[in-house]
Design an enzyme around this catalytic site. Structure first.
Site, PDB file in Angstrom:
ATOM      1  N   LYS A 207      36.528  54.383  44.129  1.00  0.00           N
ATOM      2  CA  LYS A 207      37.559  53.739  44.943  1.00  0.00           C
ATOM      3  C   LYS A 207      38.950  54.099  44.429  1.00  0.00           C
ATOM      4  O   LYS A 207      39.310  53.756  43.308  1.00  0.00           O
ATOM      5  CB  LYS A 207      37.429  52.215  44.926  1.00  0.00           C
ATOM      6  CG  LYS A 207      38.357  51.588  45.979  1.00  0.00           C
ATOM      7  CD  LYS A 207      38.599  50.113  45.792  1.00  0.00           C
ATOM      8  CE  LYS A 207      39.772  49.803  44.906  1.00  0.00           C
ATOM      9  NZ  LYS A 207      41.097  50.176  45.465  1.00  0.00           N
ATOM     10  N   GLU A 412      54.261  46.012  29.345  1.00  0.00           N
ATOM     11  CA  GLU A 412      54.251  47.287  30.048  1.00  0.00           C
ATOM     12  C   GLU A 412      55.115  47.157  31.305  1.00  0.00           C
ATOM     13  O   GLU A 412      54.887  46.286  32.129  1.00  0.00           O
ATOM     14  CB  GLU A 412      52.809  47.643  30.435  1.00  0.00           C
ATOM     15  CG  GLU A 412      52.687  49.014  31.038  1.00  0.00           C
ATOM     16  CD  GLU A 412      51.242  49.424  31.306  1.00  0.00           C
ATOM     17  OE1 GLU A 412      50.476  48.623  31.872  1.00  0.00           O
ATOM     18  OE2 GLU A 412      50.896  50.560  30.958  1.00  0.00           O
TER      19      GLU A 412
HETATM   20  P1  NAI Z   1      45.576  47.173  39.196  1.00  0.00           P
HETATM   21  O1  NAI Z   1      44.878  47.183  37.899  1.00  0.00           O
HETATM   22  O2  NAI Z   1      45.520  45.945  40.038  1.00  0.00           O
HETATM   23  O3  NAI Z   1      45.020  48.372  40.110  1.00  0.00           O
HETATM   24  C1  NAI Z   1      44.251  49.459  39.668  1.00  0.00           C
HETATM   25  C2  NAI Z   1      43.028  49.621  40.544  1.00  0.00           C
HETATM   26  O4  NAI Z   1      42.168  48.493  40.396  1.00  0.00           O
HETATM   27  C3  NAI Z   1      43.313  49.717  42.039  1.00  0.00           C
HETATM   28  O5  NAI Z   1      42.409  50.670  42.609  1.00  0.00           O
HETATM   29  C4  NAI Z   1      42.993  48.315  42.537  1.00  0.00           C
HETATM   30  O6  NAI Z   1      42.626  48.269  43.894  1.00  0.00           O
HETATM   31  C5  NAI Z   1      41.815  47.964  41.664  1.00  0.00           C
HETATM   32  N1  NAI Z   1      41.558  46.520  41.506  1.00  0.00           N
HETATM   33  C6  NAI Z   1      42.425  45.482  41.622  1.00  0.00           C
HETATM   34  N2  NAI Z   1      41.785  44.310  41.365  1.00  0.00           N
HETATM   35  C7  NAI Z   1      40.503  44.629  41.062  1.00  0.00           C
HETATM   36  C8  NAI Z   1      39.352  43.864  40.683  1.00  0.00           C
HETATM   37  N3  NAI Z   1      39.398  42.534  40.552  1.00  0.00           N
HETATM   38  N4  NAI Z   1      38.188  44.512  40.437  1.00  0.00           N
HETATM   39  C9  NAI Z   1      38.125  45.862  40.525  1.00  0.00           C
HETATM   40  N5  NAI Z   1      39.170  46.626  40.889  1.00  0.00           N
HETATM   41  C10 NAI Z   1      40.349  46.024  41.145  1.00  0.00           C
HETATM   42  O7  NAI Z   1      47.067  47.578  38.932  1.00  0.00           O
HETATM   43  P2  NAI Z   1      48.369  47.243  39.843  1.00  0.00           P
HETATM   44  O8  NAI Z   1      48.364  45.806  40.275  1.00  0.00           O
HETATM   45  O9  NAI Z   1      48.465  48.258  40.888  1.00  0.00           O
HETATM   46  O10 NAI Z   1      49.523  47.443  38.768  1.00  0.00           O
HETATM   47  C11 NAI Z   1      49.894  46.369  37.912  1.00  0.00           C
HETATM   48  C12 NAI Z   1      50.295  46.863  36.552  1.00  0.00           C
HETATM   49  O11 NAI Z   1      49.189  47.493  35.928  1.00  0.00           O
HETATM   50  C13 NAI Z   1      51.365  47.913  36.544  1.00  0.00           C
HETATM   51  O12 NAI Z   1      52.638  47.343  36.575  1.00  0.00           O
HETATM   52  C14 NAI Z   1      51.090  48.633  35.256  1.00  0.00           C
HETATM   53  O13 NAI Z   1      51.711  47.946  34.200  1.00  0.00           O
HETATM   54  C15 NAI Z   1      49.595  48.534  35.099  1.00  0.00           C
HETATM   55  N6  NAI Z   1      48.882  49.769  35.500  1.00  0.00           N
HETATM   56  C16 NAI Z   1      48.350  50.569  34.534  1.00  0.00           C
HETATM   57  C17 NAI Z   1      47.722  51.738  34.874  1.00  0.00           C
HETATM   58  C18 NAI Z   1      47.148  52.652  33.859  1.00  0.00           C
HETATM   59  O14 NAI Z   1      47.000  53.828  34.127  1.00  0.00           O
HETATM   60  N7  NAI Z   1      46.762  52.178  32.700  1.00  0.00           N
HETATM   61  C19 NAI Z   1      47.645  52.189  36.266  1.00  0.00           C
HETATM   62  C20 NAI Z   1      48.187  51.250  37.222  1.00  0.00           C
HETATM   63  C21 NAI Z   1      48.791  50.105  36.829  1.00  0.00           C
END
Ligand code: NAI
Ligand code: MG
Length: 502
Positions: A207, A412
């Site tokens: 996904k 972050e």
């Molecule tokens: P997120 O962790 O919510 O999203 C990442 C992925 O997880 C997306 O595909 C989303 O649809 C999915 N997701 C969301 N809730 C889920 C759940 N309960 N179970 C399984 N999958 C789920 O990140 P978001 O809200 O887009 O960004 C928030 C913060 O996270 C950012 O400000 C940043 O600090 C951090 N982040 C870190 C990343 C990294 O590469 N380590 C990448 C993206 C965000």
């Protein structure tokens, strides 16, 4: 050509008498030079299950927009639990009947084909990536897409040599793997996840993030063109609910997640007690440490690349700069001068350095944390550049006078925001760098090899770059310490996370 019509743009010069090293004068303003390749987008993207594009059982769709101008790009299917079930059923069938049984040298041919098809359509993928996610075209064109192809080439090379992954042991695939990826490197994260899984003989349900699904769905077209057996790769799109269904599905032998630490913890909690293998690549708050003997100009470039690359939407972004006190003032002055030359604007323009912030939500997060920095008393610097009227943009920002207790030093931000701290001794630098809940990466800038070796031993970070930053290669394992997660992606170590040993 654009350079012939270039005009000088007035740039405010540094206050006071400029130091001799402030060599940048007025900035040349170029005519717009947008990349023109056709991204070949469809108006509507269905789910990719069992080798075919199928309408979602949910009947629901959502819009993917271009964050550079807020215009709608395409409709994307929103998969529900029944759709995710269908994807797992297709993946299980493919594992049992074709892919899991296929000799590695045959699987390699498909992976090579995918790598070459991606190279053939590189421009088209780069434009699609930039439109959907907001990153500058020079990055999607020169980094994301070629690096994604490199991951497929690299893992294709492993597929017939799996006996060497764990010498003396026999390796076997796990089965079906569930994968959820974020929006910062949409196609590249797909490659990091899919290539090793497939090389090992697993099948996948993946996904992509809700704001950046398009290149994953274009990749599904390549899967069709490469003639992979149906069900080897399934792509389901949607929000967190879809992600949770992918991570929690009983058929998944392993789940791999990249995203926020917060969601990573939710997934770990929900899977506690199951026998699923898990790898997590989560957040970071990396320190870039500059000693007084460092090559200063090179270090300035490295710091800029470390935090402003991809608008700071990088889990290993060098979001904290620790600079040795004797050079702190001079270094900061050089840094600011360089920041004034960064071009912020249309991501499709080949001259753009800093593109659009990925989403309205992310822009709000960055704005909130920057306001906290100001409120807590750090000194903020932003160049006086104008931003496009529509779309989500944020000026490159540097905070000085930051202390370890400030939120901007701990949380972050995931945006183009750098927090500057100083140190006097090596031990103090190590102490400050490691004083974080995260441990994904770090950078060290010094002329002394012995210091580099000492620092890389003492820093609690999965990757330590020396006299460079944000350099990636499919052969190098990547992953975190502490709350940055566990498991490795890339290299032999990455393959070990996709197999069982006998
Ligand atoms: P997120 O962790 O919510 O999203 C990442 C992925 O997880 C997306 O595909 C989303 O649809 C999915 N997701 C969301 N809730 C889920 C759940 N309960 N179970 C399984 N999958 C789920 O990140 P978001 O809200 O887009 O960004 C928030 C913060 O996270 C950012 O400000 C940043 O600090 C951090 N982040 C870190 C990343 C990294 O590469 N380590 C990448 C993206 C965000
Ligand atoms: Mg989008």
């Amino acid at each position: 050509m654009s350079t012939l019509t270039a005009q000088k743009r007035p740039v405010s010069r540094p206050q006071g008498r400029p130091a001799p090293e402030l060599i940048f004068g007025d900035l040349w303003e170029y005519d717009p030079a947008p990349e023109t390749a056709d991204p070949k987008l469809k108006a509507r993207y269905e789910l990719f299950i069992g080798g075919k594009f199928v309408a979602p059982k949910s009947g629901k769709y959502f819009d993917s927009i271009n964050p550079a101008n807020e215009q709608k790009l395409a409709q994307i299917a929103h998969a529900n639990a029944a759709d995710v079930n269908a994807a797992y059923a297709a993946a299980k069938k493919a594992f049992d009947t074709t892919w899991g049984k296929m000799p590695g040298k045959e699987r390699a041919k498909y992976l090579y084909r995918l790598a070459r098809l991606l190279q053939d359509r590189a421009r088209e993928f780069a434009v699609a990536e930039t439109l959907d996610g907001g990153k500058p075209i020079k990055e999607s064109r020169d980094f994301d897409v070629p690096m994604a192809a490199a991951h497929f080439f690299y893992h294709a090379g492993w597929a017939d040599k799996l006996d060497y992954v764990a010498p003396g042991r026999k390796v076997a695939p796990l089965g079906v793997v569930g994968q959820v990826i974020p929006w910062n490197f949409p196609l590249l994260m797909l490659a990091w996840k899919i290539a090793p899984a497939l090389a090992m003989g697993n099948t996948v349900v993946l996904k992509p993030a809700e704001t950046t699904s398009i290149t994953a769905l274009k990749f599904a077209e390549l899967i069709q063109d490469a003639g992979l057996p149906p069900g080897v790769v399934n792509i389901v799109t949607g929000f967190g609910d879809t992600g949770a269904a992918v991570m929690g599905h009983p058929t998944a032998a392993k789940v791999a997640f990249t995203g926020s630490t917060e969601v990573g913890k939710i997934i770990m909690r929900s899977l506690a007690g199951t026998d699923k293998k898990m790898t997590m690549e989560l957040g970071g708050k990396a320190a870039n440490i500059v000693f007084d003997d460092a090559p200063i100009d090179q270090a300035v470039e490295g710091i800029i690349n470390g935090i402003f690359f991809n608008q700071g939407h990088v889990c290993c972004a060098g979001s904290r700069l620790l600079v040795h006190e004797p050079i702190a003032e001079r270094f900061l002055a050089k840094l600011k001068t360089r920041i004034k030359t960064l071009r912020v604007g249309d991501p499709l323009d080949k001259n753009t350095d800093i593109g659009a912030i990925n989403s309205k939500e992310q822009l709000a997060t960055i704005t909130r944390l920057v306001a906290a920095g100001v409120k807590e008393g750090a000194k903020m610097f932003q160049p006086a550049c104008s931003l496009p009227a529509k779309g989500y943009y944020f000026r490159p920002t540097v905070f000085s006078g930051v202390s370890m207790s400030h939120r901007i030093a701990r949380e972050e931000i995931f945006g183009p925001v750098l927090s500057v701290l100083t140190f006097r001794t090596l031990d103090e630098a190590v102490e400050k760098a490691n004083n974080t809940a995260y441990g994904l990466s770090a950078g060290v800038w010094t002329d002394k090899g012995s210091r580099i070796l000492k620092m890389s031993t003492e820093l609690k970070a999965g990757v330590v770059w020396a006299n460079t930053y944000n350099k990636f290669d499919p052969t190098s394992p990547f992953g975190g310490y502490k709350e940055s997660g566990f498991g490795r992606e890339g290299g032999r170590q990455g393959l070990l996370d996709y197999c069982k040993l006998a």
